[in-house]
Scaffold this motif. Sequence first.
Motif, PDB file in Angstrom:
ATOM      1  N   ASP A   1     -46.098  61.166  62.346  1.00 40.98           N
ATOM      2  CA  ASP A   1     -46.937  60.288  63.162  1.00 40.98           C
ATOM      3  C   ASP A   1     -47.059  60.837  64.580  1.00 40.98           C
ATOM      4  OD1 ASP A   1     -47.217  58.354  61.078  1.00 40.98           O
ATOM      5  OD2 ASP A   1     -45.284  57.482  61.632  1.00 40.98           O
ATOM      6  N   LEU A   2     -45.963  61.324  65.105  1.00 35.30           N
ATOM      7  CA  LEU A   2     -45.938  61.865  66.465  1.00 35.30           C
ATOM      8  C   LEU A   2     -46.901  63.040  66.595  1.00 35.30           C
ATOM      9  CD1 LEU A   2     -44.322  61.444  69.160  1.00 35.30           C
ATOM     10  CD2 LEU A   2     -42.848  63.277  68.370  1.00 35.30           C
TER      11      LEU A   2
ATOM     12  N   GLN B   1     -45.701  61.644  77.876  1.00 33.37           N
ATOM     13  CA  GLN B   1     -44.646  62.228  77.061  1.00 33.37           C
ATOM     14  C   GLN B   1     -44.326  61.244  75.941  1.00 33.37           C
ATOM     15  OE1 GLN B   1     -40.537  62.198  78.473  1.00 33.37           O
ATOM     16  NE2 GLN B   1     -40.413  64.365  77.945  1.00 33.37           N
ATOM     17  N   TYR B   2     -44.473  61.707  74.705  1.00 29.73           N
ATOM     18  CA  TYR B   2     -44.175  60.888  73.536  1.00 29.73           C
ATOM     19  C   TYR B   2     -42.904  61.427  72.887  1.00 29.73           C
ATOM     20  CZ  TYR B   2     -48.968  59.178  73.894  1.00 29.73           C
ATOM     21  OH  TYR B   2     -50.129  58.602  74.330  1.00 29.73           O
ATOM     22  N   GLU B   3     -41.924  60.543  72.702  1.00 33.15           N
ATOM     23  CA  GLU B   3     -40.680  60.908  72.037  1.00 33.15           C
ATOM     24  C   GLU B   3     -40.363  59.850  70.986  1.00 33.15           C
ATOM     25  OE1 GLU B   3     -37.761  62.982  75.077  1.00 33.15           O
ATOM     26  OE2 GLU B   3     -38.463  61.070  75.890  1.00 33.15           O
ATOM     27  N   LEU B   4     -39.576  60.236  70.004  1.00 28.57           N
ATOM     28  CA  LEU B   4     -39.092  59.302  68.989  1.00 28.57           C
ATOM     29  C   LEU B   4     -37.584  59.240  69.069  1.00 28.57           C
ATOM     30  CD1 LEU B   4     -40.976  60.200  65.681  1.00 28.57           C
ATOM     31  CD2 LEU B   4     -41.325  58.223  67.122  1.00 28.57           C
ATOM     32  N   LEU B   5     -37.057  58.042  68.952  1.00 27.37           N
ATOM     33  CA  LEU B   5     -35.608  57.871  68.890  1.00 27.37           C
ATOM     34  C   LEU B   5     -35.321  56.907  67.761  1.00 27.37           C
ATOM     35  CD1 LEU B   5     -32.877  58.587  70.118  1.00 27.37           C
ATOM     36  CD2 LEU B   5     -33.109  56.597  71.575  1.00 27.37           C
ATOM     37  N   ASP B   6     -34.812  57.444  66.678  1.00 27.98           N
ATOM     38  CA  ASP B   6     -34.503  56.643  65.488  1.00 27.98           C
ATOM     39  C   ASP B   6     -35.687  55.785  65.059  1.00 27.98           C
ATOM     40  OD1 ASP B   6     -31.929  57.710  65.346  1.00 27.98           O
ATOM     41  OD2 ASP B   6     -31.115  56.167  66.664  1.00 27.98           O
ATOM     42  N   GLY B   7     -36.886  56.369  65.053  1.00 23.80           N
ATOM     43  CA  GLY B   7     -38.076  55.681  64.575  1.00 23.80           C
ATOM     44  C   GLY B   7     -38.799  54.844  65.606  1.00 23.80           C
ATOM     45  N   LEU B   8     -38.306  54.772  66.837  1.00 25.26           N
ATOM     46  CA  LEU B   8     -38.936  54.006  67.906  1.00 25.26           C
ATOM     47  C   LEU B   8     -39.689  54.967  68.820  1.00 25.26           C
ATOM     48  CD1 LEU B   8     -39.173  51.204  69.350  1.00 25.26           C
ATOM     49  CD2 LEU B   8     -37.179  51.891  70.677  1.00 25.26           C
ATOM     50  N   LEU B   9     -40.991  54.716  69.032  1.00 24.69           N
ATOM     51  CA  LEU B   9     -41.797  55.569  69.883  1.00 24.69           C
ATOM     52  C   LEU B   9     -41.560  55.216  71.343  1.00 24.69           C
ATOM     53  CD1 LEU B   9     -44.039  57.750  70.064  1.00 24.69           C
ATOM     54  CD2 LEU B   9     -45.686  55.869  70.056  1.00 24.69           C
ATOM     55  N   LEU B  10     -41.219  56.224  72.165  1.00 27.07           N
ATOM     56  CA  LEU B  10     -40.992  56.058  73.599  1.00 27.07           C
ATOM     57  C   LEU B  10     -42.085  56.813  74.342  1.00 27.07           C
ATOM     58  CD1 LEU B  10     -37.161  56.833  73.595  1.00 27.07           C
ATOM     59  CD2 LEU B  10     -38.256  54.588  73.453  1.00 27.07           C
ATOM     60  N   VAL B  11     -42.740  56.138  75.281  1.00 24.37           N
ATOM     61  CA  VAL B  11     -43.834  56.737  76.040  1.00 24.37           C
ATOM     62  C   VAL B  11     -43.458  56.734  77.515  1.00 24.37           C
ATOM     63  CG1 VAL B  11     -46.298  56.651  76.546  1.00 24.37           C
ATOM     64  CG2 VAL B  11     -45.459  55.810  74.339  1.00 24.37           C
TER      65      VAL B  11
ATOM     66  N   PRO C   1     -42.331  70.587  77.870  1.00 25.83           N
ATOM     67  CA  PRO C   1     -42.084  69.893  76.616  1.00 25.83           C
ATOM     68  C   PRO C   1     -41.794  70.862  75.467  1.00 25.83           C
ATOM     69  CG  PRO C   1     -44.441  69.997  77.000  1.00 25.83           C
ATOM     70  CD  PRO C   1     -43.774  70.680  78.169  1.00 25.83           C
ATOM     71  N   LEU C   2     -40.672  70.654  74.819  1.00 31.98           N
ATOM     72  CA  LEU C   2     -40.331  71.314  73.562  1.00 31.98           C
ATOM     73  C   LEU C   2     -39.574  70.283  72.753  1.00 31.98           C
ATOM     74  CD1 LEU C   2     -40.178  73.784  71.689  1.00 31.98           C
ATOM     75  CD2 LEU C   2     -38.032  74.388  72.837  1.00 31.98           C
ATOM     76  N   ASP C   3     -40.052  69.981  71.575  1.00 29.19           N
ATOM     77  CA  ASP C   3     -39.447  68.951  70.741  1.00 29.19           C
ATOM     78  C   ASP C   3     -38.163  69.432  70.085  1.00 29.19           C
ATOM     79  OD1 ASP C   3     -41.425  67.020  71.155  1.00 29.19           O
ATOM     80  OD2 ASP C   3     -42.679  67.837  69.556  1.00 29.19           O
TER      81      ASP C   3
ATOM     82  N   LEU D   1     -35.976  63.222  60.733  1.00 29.72           N
ATOM     83  CA  LEU D   1     -37.384  62.853  60.589  1.00 29.72           C
ATOM     84  C   LEU D   1     -37.802  61.646  61.419  1.00 29.72           C
ATOM     85  CD1 LEU D   1     -37.897  63.455  56.767  1.00 29.72           C
ATOM     86  CD2 LEU D   1     -38.566  64.925  58.685  1.00 29.72           C
ATOM     87  N   ARG D   2     -36.846  60.962  62.032  1.00 28.84           N
ATOM     88  CA  ARG D   2     -37.146  59.777  62.839  1.00 28.84           C
ATOM     89  C   ARG D   2     -36.857  59.989  64.320  1.00 28.84           C
ATOM     90  NH1 ARG D   2     -33.225  56.357  61.274  1.00 28.84           N
ATOM     91  NH2 ARG D   2     -34.141  54.651  62.414  1.00 28.84           N
ATOM     92  N   THR D   3     -36.554  61.239  64.699  1.00 31.51           N
ATOM     93  CA  THR D   3     -36.202  61.531  66.090  1.00 31.51           C
ATOM     94  C   THR D   3     -36.886  62.812  66.554  1.00 31.51           C
ATOM     95  OG1 THR D   3     -34.042  60.476  65.818  1.00 31.51           O
ATOM     96  CG2 THR D   3     -34.292  61.959  67.694  1.00 31.51           C
TER      97      THR D   3
END
Length: 183
Positions: A15-16, A25-35, A68-70, A75-77
């Motif tokens: 999804d990301l 900046q879009y990040e995922l933390l345990d399935g929660l989208l942080l903007v 930015p480097l992921d 799969l959820r982070t």
Amino acid sequence: MTAMPRTGEEWTVDDLDRLPDDGLQYELLDGLLLVTPAPVPVHQRAIGNLYLLLRAACPPGQEVFLAPLDWRPDLRTSLQPDLLVVGNDDVGEKNVTAPLTLAVEVLSPSTRRKDLVLKRSKYEECGVQSYWVIDPKAPSLVALDLVDGAYVTSADVAGDERAALRLPFPVDVVPANLVRPAP
């Protein structure tokens, strides 16, 4: 920082990858989208100055990257440390999935809680060897090293104090110098 809920199912790295490139900046933390909004100049100055120190001290086989480097440990982070150090063999074509040697976050009003609580917990849980937090407002640096699966403070310095850090490799850092403009 804004947390974006999702109805039905959690966000995934797939999804990301479909989100727009809009300067946020879009990040995922345990399935929660942080903007998070774009950083301010003092934040970028601290990152740039620390990058130069780390790059000069980085041993063969390790590499320093700027956001930015992921970093995608599951799969959820998908997190983007402000700076990260990782083994050369652990760098993928699009991101990094292996545990990091070092993650560095520079605090800002919009990221303070995320960096000090949420990201710290995830880095610790996933075996990131060292985690440094820079507060450009103070200015200060807290260095945490992973010992028996938990972070312990190896340095906590402010202003013109010098931190002689040994993990992940020897480097001396003076927090006040990180936020000063180049001469």
